[in-house]
Design a protein around this motif. Structure first.
Motif, PDB file in Angstrom:
ATOM      1  N   SER A  78       0.835  -1.203   0.000  1.00 56.36           N
ATOM      2  CA  SER A  78       0.000   0.000   0.000  1.00 56.36           C
ATOM      3  C   SER A  78       0.867   1.248   0.000  1.00 56.36           C
ATOM      4  CB  SER A  78      -0.912   0.018   1.228  1.00 56.36           C
ATOM      5  OG  SER A  78      -1.786  -1.083   1.215  1.00 56.36           O
ATOM      6  N   LYS A  79       0.497   2.216  -0.840  1.00 57.32           N
ATOM      7  CA  LYS A  79       1.268   3.462  -0.912  1.00 57.32           C
ATOM      8  C   LYS A  79       1.071   4.299   0.346  1.00 57.32           C
ATOM      9  CE  LYS A  79       2.242   7.512  -3.699  1.00 57.32           C
ATOM     10  NZ  LYS A  79       1.978   8.281  -4.890  1.00 57.32           N
ATOM     11  N   TYR A  80      -0.183   4.465   0.758  1.00 59.60           N
ATOM     12  CA  TYR A  80      -0.491   5.269   1.940  1.00 59.60           C
ATOM     13  C   TYR A  80      -1.036   4.376   3.045  1.00 59.60           C
ATOM     14  CZ  TYR A  80      -0.072   9.322  -1.087  1.00 59.60           C
ATOM     15  OH  TYR A  80       0.411  10.263  -1.964  1.00 59.60           O
ATOM     16  N   VAL A  81      -0.483   4.551   4.249  1.00 58.67           N
ATOM     17  CA  VAL A  81      -0.948   3.808   5.422  1.00 58.67           C
ATOM     18  C   VAL A  81      -1.119   4.803   6.565  1.00 58.67           C
ATOM     19  CG1 VAL A  81      -0.443   1.955   7.053  1.00 58.67           C
ATOM     20  CG2 VAL A  81       0.301   1.744   4.675  1.00 58.67           C
ATOM     21  N   VAL A  82      -2.274   4.762   7.210  1.00 60.47           N
ATOM     22  CA  VAL A  82      -2.579   5.620   8.344  1.00 60.47           C
ATOM     23  C   VAL A  82      -2.673   4.717   9.575  1.00 60.47           C
ATOM     24  CG1 VAL A  82      -4.237   7.246   9.341  1.00 60.47           C
ATOM     25  CG2 VAL A  82      -3.876   7.185   6.856  1.00 60.47           C
ATOM     26  N   VAL A  83      -1.840   4.994  10.585  1.00 60.53           N
ATOM     27  CA  VAL A  83      -1.803   4.159  11.784  1.00 60.53           C
ATOM     28  C   VAL A  83      -2.213   4.989  12.993  1.00 60.53           C
ATOM     29  CG1 VAL A  83      -0.398   2.647  13.230  1.00 60.53           C
ATOM     30  CG2 VAL A  83       0.092   2.818  10.794  1.00 60.53           C
ATOM     31  N   HIS A  84      -3.191   4.444  13.720  1.00 64.99           N
ATOM     32  CA  HIS A  84      -3.683   5.097  14.939  1.00 64.99           C
ATOM     33  C   HIS A  84      -3.132   4.316  16.132  1.00 64.99           C
ATOM     34  CE1 HIS A  84      -7.291   5.550  17.867  1.00 64.99           C
ATOM     35  NE2 HIS A  84      -6.360   6.452  18.139  1.00 64.99           N
ATOM     36  N   PHE A  85      -2.301   4.969  16.936  1.00 64.29           N
ATOM     37  CA  PHE A  85      -1.818   4.382  18.183  1.00 64.29           C
ATOM     38  C   PHE A  85      -2.834   4.746  19.259  1.00 64.29           C
ATOM     39  CE2 PHE A  85       1.927   4.321  15.653  1.00 64.29           C
ATOM     40  CZ  PHE A  85       2.670   3.243  16.119  1.00 64.29           C
ATOM     41  N   PHE A  86      -3.398   3.734  19.918  1.00 67.98           N
ATOM     42  CA  PHE A  86      -4.497   3.966  20.853  1.00 67.98           C
ATOM     43  C   PHE A  86      -4.257   3.231  22.166  1.00 67.98           C
ATOM     44  CE2 PHE A  86      -5.550  -0.109  19.112  1.00 67.98           C
ATOM     45  CZ  PHE A  86      -6.237  -0.757  20.113  1.00 67.98           C
ATOM     46  N   HIS A  87      -5.090   3.538  23.144  1.00 69.80           N
ATOM     47  CA  HIS A  87      -5.151   2.808  24.409  1.00 69.80           C
ATOM     48  C   HIS A  87      -6.629   2.671  24.752  1.00 69.80           C
ATOM     49  CE1 HIS A  87      -4.646   1.650  28.576  1.00 69.80           C
ATOM     50  NE2 HIS A  87      -3.369   1.411  28.293  1.00 69.80           N
TER      51      HIS A  87
ATOM     52  N   ILE B 106     -15.464   6.285   9.947  1.00 72.96           N
ATOM     53  CA  ILE B 106     -16.287   7.025   8.983  1.00 72.96           C
ATOM     54  C   ILE B 106     -15.498   7.315   7.707  1.00 72.96           C
ATOM     55  CG2 ILE B 106     -17.427   9.231   8.539  1.00 72.96           C
ATOM     56  CD1 ILE B 106     -18.244   9.243  11.515  1.00 72.96           C
ATOM     57  N   ILE B 107     -14.246   7.736   7.847  1.00 74.44           N
ATOM     58  CA  ILE B 107     -13.498   8.159   6.661  1.00 74.44           C
ATOM     59  C   ILE B 107     -12.780   7.020   5.932  1.00 74.44           C
ATOM     60  CG2 ILE B 107     -13.185  10.488   7.537  1.00 74.44           C
ATOM     61  CD1 ILE B 107     -10.293   9.805   8.098  1.00 74.44           C
ATOM     62  N   ALA B 108     -12.536   5.896   6.590  1.00 74.49           N
ATOM     63  CA  ALA B 108     -11.812   4.789   5.939  1.00 74.49           C
ATOM     64  C   ALA B 108     -12.516   4.281   4.677  1.00 74.49           C
ATOM     65  CB  ALA B 108     -11.571   3.654   6.921  1.00 74.49           C
ATOM     66  N   PRO B 109     -13.843   4.059   4.685  1.00 73.47           N
ATOM     67  CA  PRO B 109     -14.492   3.585   3.452  1.00 73.47           C
ATOM     68  C   PRO B 109     -14.498   4.621   2.322  1.00 73.47           C
ATOM     69  CG  PRO B 109     -15.891   3.171   5.368  1.00 73.47           C
ATOM     70  CD  PRO B 109     -14.769   4.047   5.819  1.00 73.47           C
ATOM     71  N   VAL B 110     -14.355   5.895   2.658  1.00 75.27           N
ATOM     72  CA  VAL B 110     -14.372   6.960   1.661  1.00 75.27           C
ATOM     73  C   VAL B 110     -13.002   7.111   0.987  1.00 75.27           C
ATOM     74  CG1 VAL B 110     -14.783   9.422   1.317  1.00 75.27           C
ATOM     75  CG2 VAL B 110     -16.177   8.164   2.947  1.00 75.27           C
ATOM     76  N   HIS B 111     -11.943   6.885   1.739  1.00 75.58           N
ATOM     77  CA  HIS B 111     -10.578   7.067   1.238  1.00 75.58           C
ATOM     78  C   HIS B 111      -9.930   5.701   0.991  1.00 75.58           C
ATOM     79  CE1 HIS B 111     -10.651  11.387   1.886  1.00 75.58           C
ATOM     80  NE2 HIS B 111     -11.272  11.135   3.019  1.00 75.58           N
ATOM     81  N   LEU B 112     -10.294   5.087  -0.113  1.00 71.47           N
ATOM     82  CA  LEU B 112      -9.797   3.746  -0.424  1.00 71.47           C
ATOM     83  C   LEU B 112      -8.333   3.739  -0.836  1.00 71.47           C
ATOM     84  CD1 LEU B 112     -12.798   2.120  -2.306  1.00 71.47           C
ATOM     85  CD2 LEU B 112     -12.038   1.731   0.029  1.00 71.47           C
ATOM     86  N   GLY B 113      -7.759   4.884  -1.102  1.00 79.90           N
ATOM     87  CA  GLY B 113      -6.351   4.940  -1.485  1.00 79.90           C
ATOM     88  C   GLY B 113      -5.404   4.727  -0.319  1.00 79.90           C
ATOM     89  N   ALA B 114      -5.939   4.718   0.896  1.00 82.16           N
ATOM     90  CA  ALA B 114      -5.110   4.548   2.084  1.00 82.16           C
ATOM     91  C   ALA B 114      -5.592   3.356   2.902  1.00 82.16           C
ATOM     92  CB  ALA B 114      -5.144   5.801   2.944  1.00 82.16           C
ATOM     93  N   LYS B 115      -4.642   2.699   3.551  1.00 87.75           N
ATOM     94  CA  LYS B 115      -4.955   1.606   4.465  1.00 87.75           C
ATOM     95  C   LYS B 115      -4.984   2.195   5.872  1.00 87.75           C
ATOM     96  CE  LYS B 115      -2.656  -2.223   3.957  1.00 87.75           C
ATOM     97  NZ  LYS B 115      -1.611  -3.254   4.058  1.00 87.75           N
ATOM     98  N   PHE B 116      -6.054   1.948   6.619  1.00 82.02           N
ATOM     99  CA  PHE B 116      -6.214   2.463   7.968  1.00 82.02           C
ATOM    100  C   PHE B 116      -6.011   1.333   8.966  1.00 82.02           C
ATOM    101  CE2 PHE B 116      -8.250   5.651   5.449  1.00 82.02           C
ATOM    102  CZ  PHE B 116      -8.071   6.828   6.144  1.00 82.02           C
ATOM    103  N   LEU B 117      -5.066   1.537   9.883  1.00 83.82           N
ATOM    104  CA  LEU B 117      -4.741   0.530  10.888  1.00 83.82           C
ATOM    105  C   LEU B 117      -4.767   1.165  12.267  1.00 83.82           C
ATOM    106  CD1 LEU B 117      -1.619  -0.962   9.085  1.00 83.82           C
ATOM    107  CD2 LEU B 117      -3.929  -1.890   9.062  1.00 83.82           C
ATOM    108  N   ARG B 118      -4.940   0.329  13.273  1.00 80.29           N
ATOM    109  CA  ARG B 118      -4.835   0.784  14.658  1.00 80.29           C
ATOM    110  C   ARG B 118      -4.002  -0.222  15.424  1.00 80.29           C
ATOM    111  NH1 ARG B 118      -9.249  -1.278  17.981  1.00 80.29           N
ATOM    112  NH2 ARG B 118      -9.298   0.658  19.164  1.00 80.29           N
ATOM    113  N   ILE B 119      -3.194   0.281  16.356  1.00 78.79           N
ATOM    114  CA  ILE B 119      -2.324  -0.578  17.140  1.00 78.79           C
ATOM    115  C   ILE B 119      -2.359  -0.113  18.589  1.00 78.79           C
ATOM    116  CG2 ILE B 119      -0.269   0.790  16.569  1.00 78.79           C
ATOM    117  CD1 ILE B 119       1.305  -1.855  16.539  1.00 78.79           C
ATOM    118  N   ASP B 120      -2.480  -1.071  19.507  1.00 74.59           N
ATOM    119  CA  ASP B 120      -2.530  -0.758  20.925  1.00 74.59           C
ATOM    120  C   ASP B 120      -1.143  -0.327  21.393  1.00 74.59           C
ATOM    121  OD1 ASP B 120      -2.887  -0.629  23.669  1.00 74.59           O
ATOM    122  OD2 ASP B 120      -4.039  -2.490  23.768  1.00 74.59           O
ATOM    123  N   ALA B 121      -1.024   0.896  21.852  1.00 76.65           N
ATOM    124  CA  ALA B 121       0.270   1.450  22.252  1.00 76.65           C
ATOM    125  C   ALA B 121       0.879   0.674  23.422  1.00 76.65           C
ATOM    126  CB  ALA B 121       0.124   2.924  22.621  1.00 76.65           C
ATOM    127  N   ALA B 122       0.031   0.135  24.296  1.00 76.98           N
ATOM    128  CA  ALA B 122       0.538  -0.622  25.442  1.00 76.98           C
ATOM    129  C   ALA B 122       1.171  -1.944  25.014  1.00 76.98           C
ATOM    130  CB  ALA B 122      -0.589  -0.876  26.436  1.00 76.98           C
TER     131      ALA B 122
END
Length: 116
Positions: A39-48, A63-79
């Motif tokens: 994937s060219k664009y990757v958006v990563v959310h560090f969360f707890h 909400i925005i992930a299905p609209v912006h198909l050019g980017a991969k949206f990921l989340r990772i637990d910071a802990a």
């Protein structure tokens, strides 16, 4: 015009097959392959889980992930990813980092600069 529509449809199918269009939770072991993969664009959310602001960020990313198909949206637990939290110098949650071809091009720390 038909050729253009077919091309757009095939591009959409390709993005969906790469995991675009939704927000997925990954572990520390999956971070590098996901961010430096195909994937060219990757958006990563560090969360707890205990942080209410992280839940707000998740709501908006879903909400925005299905609209912006050019980017991969990921989340990772910071802990559960202390190595990457230290390596990427994450001090405040939620933290959102945008990668282009595996290199960081943008960062949002907390909700800094969003409300004016």
């Amino acid at each position: 015009r038909i050729a253009q529509l077919k091309h757009e449809q095939s591009k959409r199918a390709e993005h969906l097959s790469l995991g675009h269009g939704s927000v997925r939770t990954i572990g520390q072991d999956d971070f590098l392959p996901e961010c430096t993969g195909s994937s060219k664009y990757v958006v990563v959310h560090f969360f707890h889980d205990d942080f209410e602001r992280c839940k707000i960020m998740d709501f908006h990313l879903n909400i925005i992930a299905p609209v912006h198909l050019g980017a991969k949206f990921l989340r990772i637990d910071a802990a559960k990813a202390p190595f990457f939290v230290a390596k990427l110098r994450i001090k405040t949650l939620p933290a959102l980092i945008v990668f282009e071809n595996g290199k960081e091009i943008g960062r949002l720390t907390g909700f800094e600069g969003l409300a004016k």
